[in-house]
Design a protein around this motif. Structure first.
Motif, short mmCIF file in Angstrom:
data_model
loop_
_atom_site.label_atom_id
_atom_site.label_comp_id
_atom_site.label_asym_id
_atom_site.label_seq_id
_atom_site.Cartn_x
_atom_site.Cartn_y
_atom_site.Cartn_z
N VAL A 10 0.88 -1.17 0.00
CA VAL A 10 0.00 0.00 0.00
C VAL A 10 0.92 1.22 0.00
CG1 VAL A 10 -1.98 -1.08 1.14
CG2 VAL A 10 -0.20 -0.04 2.53
N GLY A 11 0.36 2.40 -0.15
CA GLY A 11 1.23 3.57 -0.18
C GLY A 11 0.45 4.87 -0.21
N LEU A 12 1.17 5.94 -0.57
CA LEU A 12 0.59 7.28 -0.57
C LEU A 12 0.92 7.97 -1.89
CD1 LEU A 12 -0.77 9.66 0.97
CD2 LEU A 12 1.51 10.28 1.80
N LEU A 13 -0.14 8.35 -2.63
CA LEU A 13 0.01 9.12 -3.86
C LEU A 13 -0.13 10.60 -3.54
CD1 LEU A 13 -2.28 7.34 -6.50
CD2 LEU A 13 0.20 7.29 -6.43
N GLY A 14 0.88 11.38 -3.86
CA GLY A 14 0.81 12.82 -3.63
C GLY A 14 1.99 13.51 -4.30
N TRP A 15 1.99 14.87 -4.27
CA TRP A 15 3.08 15.62 -4.87
C TRP A 15 3.10 17.04 -4.33
CZ3 TRP A 15 7.20 14.43 -7.77
CH2 TRP A 15 7.90 15.47 -8.40
N PRO A 16 4.20 17.48 -3.70
CA PRO A 16 5.31 16.63 -3.27
C PRO A 16 4.95 15.97 -1.94
CG PRO A 16 5.75 18.92 -2.72
CD PRO A 16 4.40 18.91 -3.39
N LEU A 17 5.65 14.92 -1.57
CA LEU A 17 5.34 14.25 -0.31
C LEU A 17 6.21 14.76 0.84
CD1 LEU A 17 4.57 10.58 -1.38
CD2 LEU A 17 3.01 12.44 -0.84
N GLY A 18 7.39 15.25 0.51
CA GLY A 18 8.22 15.91 1.53
C GLY A 18 8.34 15.12 2.81
N HIS A 19 7.81 15.71 3.89
CA HIS A 19 7.95 15.10 5.22
C HIS A 19 6.71 14.31 5.63
CE1 HIS A 19 11.75 17.01 5.99
NE2 HIS A 19 11.25 18.21 5.78
N SER A 20 6.03 13.66 4.71
CA SER A 20 4.82 12.91 5.08
C SER A 20 5.14 11.88 6.16
CB SER A 20 4.23 12.19 3.87
OG SER A 20 3.17 11.36 4.29
N SER A 22 2.79 9.63 7.10
CA SER A 22 1.91 8.47 6.92
C SER A 22 2.67 7.15 6.82
CB SER A 22 1.02 8.66 5.69
OG SER A 22 0.08 9.69 5.93
N PRO A 23 3.80 7.08 6.07
CA PRO A 23 4.53 5.81 6.01
C PRO A 23 4.97 5.32 7.39
CG PRO A 23 5.24 7.22 4.22
CD PRO A 23 4.36 8.07 5.11
N ALA A 24 5.53 6.20 8.21
CA ALA A 24 5.98 5.81 9.56
C ALA A 24 4.79 5.33 10.40
CB ALA A 24 6.68 6.98 10.24
N MET A 25 3.69 6.05 10.30
CA MET A 25 2.50 5.75 11.10
C MET A 25 1.91 4.39 10.72
SD MET A 25 -0.60 8.49 11.54
CE MET A 25 -1.53 8.07 10.06
N HIS A 26 1.76 4.15 9.42
CA HIS A 26 1.16 2.89 8.96
C HIS A 26 2.10 1.70 9.14
CE1 HIS A 26 -2.78 3.89 7.30
NE2 HIS A 26 -2.26 5.07 7.00
N ASN A 27 3.37 1.91 8.84
CA ASN A 27 4.31 0.79 8.98
C ASN A 27 4.46 0.35 10.43
OD1 ASN A 27 4.94 0.22 6.26
ND2 ASN A 27 6.28 2.00 6.17
N ALA A 28 4.35 1.30 11.37
CA ALA A 28 4.36 0.94 12.79
C ALA A 28 3.14 0.09 13.13
CB ALA A 28 4.39 2.21 13.65
N ALA A 29 1.98 0.48 12.57
CA ALA A 29 0.74 -0.28 12.82
C ALA A 29 0.80 -1.67 12.19
CB ALA A 29 -0.46 0.50 12.29
N ILE A 56 -0.79 1.06 -9.96
CA ILE A 56 -1.27 0.45 -8.71
C ILE A 56 -1.98 -0.87 -9.03
CG2 ILE A 56 -3.00 0.71 -6.86
CD1 ILE A 56 -2.39 3.77 -7.10
N ARG A 57 -2.82 -0.81 -10.06
CA ARG A 57 -3.55 -2.01 -10.48
C ARG A 57 -2.56 -3.05 -11.04
NH1 ARG A 57 -8.98 -1.23 -12.61
NH2 ARG A 57 -8.25 0.76 -13.38
N ALA A 58 -1.65 -2.61 -11.91
CA ALA A 58 -0.74 -3.53 -12.59
C ALA A 58 0.25 -4.20 -11.64
CB ALA A 58 0.02 -2.77 -13.69
N LEU A 59 0.65 -3.46 -10.61
CA LEU A 59 1.68 -3.97 -9.69
C LEU A 59 1.09 -4.73 -8.50
CD1 LEU A 59 4.04 -0.86 -9.74
CD2 LEU A 59 4.50 -3.10 -10.77
N GLY A 60 -0.23 -4.88 -8.47
CA GLY A 60 -0.84 -5.69 -7.43
C GLY A 60 -0.91 -5.05 -6.07
N PHE A 61 -1.03 -3.72 -6.03
CA PHE A 61 -1.20 -3.03 -4.75
C PHE A 61 -2.54 -3.40 -4.12
CE2 PHE A 61 2.50 -0.72 -5.76
CZ PHE A 61 2.84 0.13 -4.72
N ALA A 62 -2.57 -3.44 -2.79
CA ALA A 62 -3.84 -3.66 -2.08
C ALA A 62 -4.65 -2.37 -2.03
CB ALA A 62 -3.56 -4.16 -0.66
N GLY A 63 -3.95 -1.25 -2.16
CA GLY A 63 -4.62 0.05 -2.14
C GLY A 63 -3.62 1.15 -1.85
N VAL A 64 -4.10 2.39 -1.83
CA VAL A 64 -3.25 3.53 -1.51
C VAL A 64 -4.07 4.60 -0.80
CG1 VAL A 64 -1.55 3.28 -3.39
CG2 VAL A 64 -3.65 4.57 -3.80
N ASN A 65 -3.36 5.49 -0.13
CA ASN A 65 -3.94 6.77 0.28
C ASN A 65 -3.67 7.78 -0.82
OD1 ASN A 65 -3.12 6.32 3.75
ND2 ASN A 65 -5.17 6.36 2.87
#
Length: 288
Positions: A10-20, A22-29, A56-65
């Motif tokens: 899973v992941g986060l689509l955005g621009w720019p992401l800078g200091h997001s 969300s990755p730290a928060m979700h990966n901890a969970a 996202i579809r082609a690479l088999g992602f479960a989803g994204v934010n």
């Protein structure tokens, strides 16, 4: 953790992401849950959004934010848009089900959950919201869904506030006004909840805050800020100094993330672990 071909992405689509954070928060969970998932930052320039969604579809992602600036545009590339996203007019979570991309919005319910966590219910009360962007749309949709009695949206550009009011028009009176109008001041003097849904006070411009006539507010008014960096904004600090109950923006970020986590995995997220990861990340940014 060991990443294998079986690891769900899973992941986060955005621009720019800078200091997001969300990755730290979700990966901890994910780590504490024992689920074999990884959350990736996916920096996506606007001109490449359609390719990224196809990827996202082609690479088999479960989803994204999905975050700024793609929350509205991304709706054009999805197979289905849930009612939650239609209400807000934006998508912040995509779930991939049997190669179909379904868009949701967890911001509205995430906001209401953050108020509940702070012991605040809004049913039958009134609210004043500063701002008329995507965050304000989500807050107003959440408040209306939680049976608020009335909402006044104040913005620099009244037409934008009117636009949100029309989007959620129905059983609850929602009014858009200019935030320098006497109507807005009158609403502030009678409200139960004041929400900052603008970027005012966000790091690094931490001294700024919405222009509130504090002396007109009733003592029981709850002060809510969607800004979470810094965790205690100038707006919240002033509210606390004047004896108001205050609710910071970290709660909404955590709760909307937890709802997305559940949509992807079918499991409840450990919001305490998410909070610890978020606050640790904020501390690291501030120290820089």
């Amino acid at each position: 953790m060991q990443i294998t071909a079986k690891t769900q992405k899973v992941g986060l689509l955005g621009w720019p992401l800078g200091h997001s954070l969300s990755p730290a928060m979700h990966n901890a969970a994910f780590a504490v849950s024992g689920l074999d998932y990884i959350y990736l930052p996916l920096s996506t320039p606007p001109n490449l959004l359609s390719q990224a969604v196809a990827g996202i579809r082609a690479l088999g992602f479960a989803g994204v934010n999905v975050t700024i600036p793609h929350k509205v545009t991304v709706m054009d590339y999805l197979d289905e848009v849930d009612t939650s996203a239609k209400l807000v007019g934006a998508v912040n979570t995509i779930v991939v089900k049997e190669e179909r991309l379904i868009g949701y919005n967890t911001d509205a319910d995430g906001y209401i959950c953050s108020l509940k966590q702070a012991g605040i219910t809004v049913a039958g009360k009134s609210a004043v919201v500063f701002g008329a962007g995507g965050a304000a749309r989500a807050v107003v949709a959440g408040l209306v869904g939680a049976n608020i009695a009335s909402v006044t949206i104040g913005a620099r550009d009244q037409s934008k506030a009117d636009g949100i009011a029309q989007l959620v028009a129905g059983t609850v009176p929602v009014m858009g006004v200019a935030w320098d109008s006497s109507t807005f001041v009158a609403a502030l003097s009678q409200t139960n909840l004041v929400v900052n849904a603008t970027p005012l006070g966000m790091y690094p411009a931490i001294a700024s805050q919405p222009s509130v006539p504090w002396d007109l507010l009733q003592q029981s008014v709850v002060i809510s800020d969607l800004v979470y960096n810094p965790p205690i904004t100038s707006f919240l600090a002033e509210g606390t100094r004047r004896g108001h109950t205050v609710v910071g923006g970290a709660g909404m970020l955590i709760e909307q993330g937890a709802l997305a986590f559940e949509l992807w995995t079918g499991c409840k997220a450990d919001t305490q672990v998410m909070r610890q990861a978020l606050l640790a990340g904020l501390e690291a940014i501030i120290k820089k």
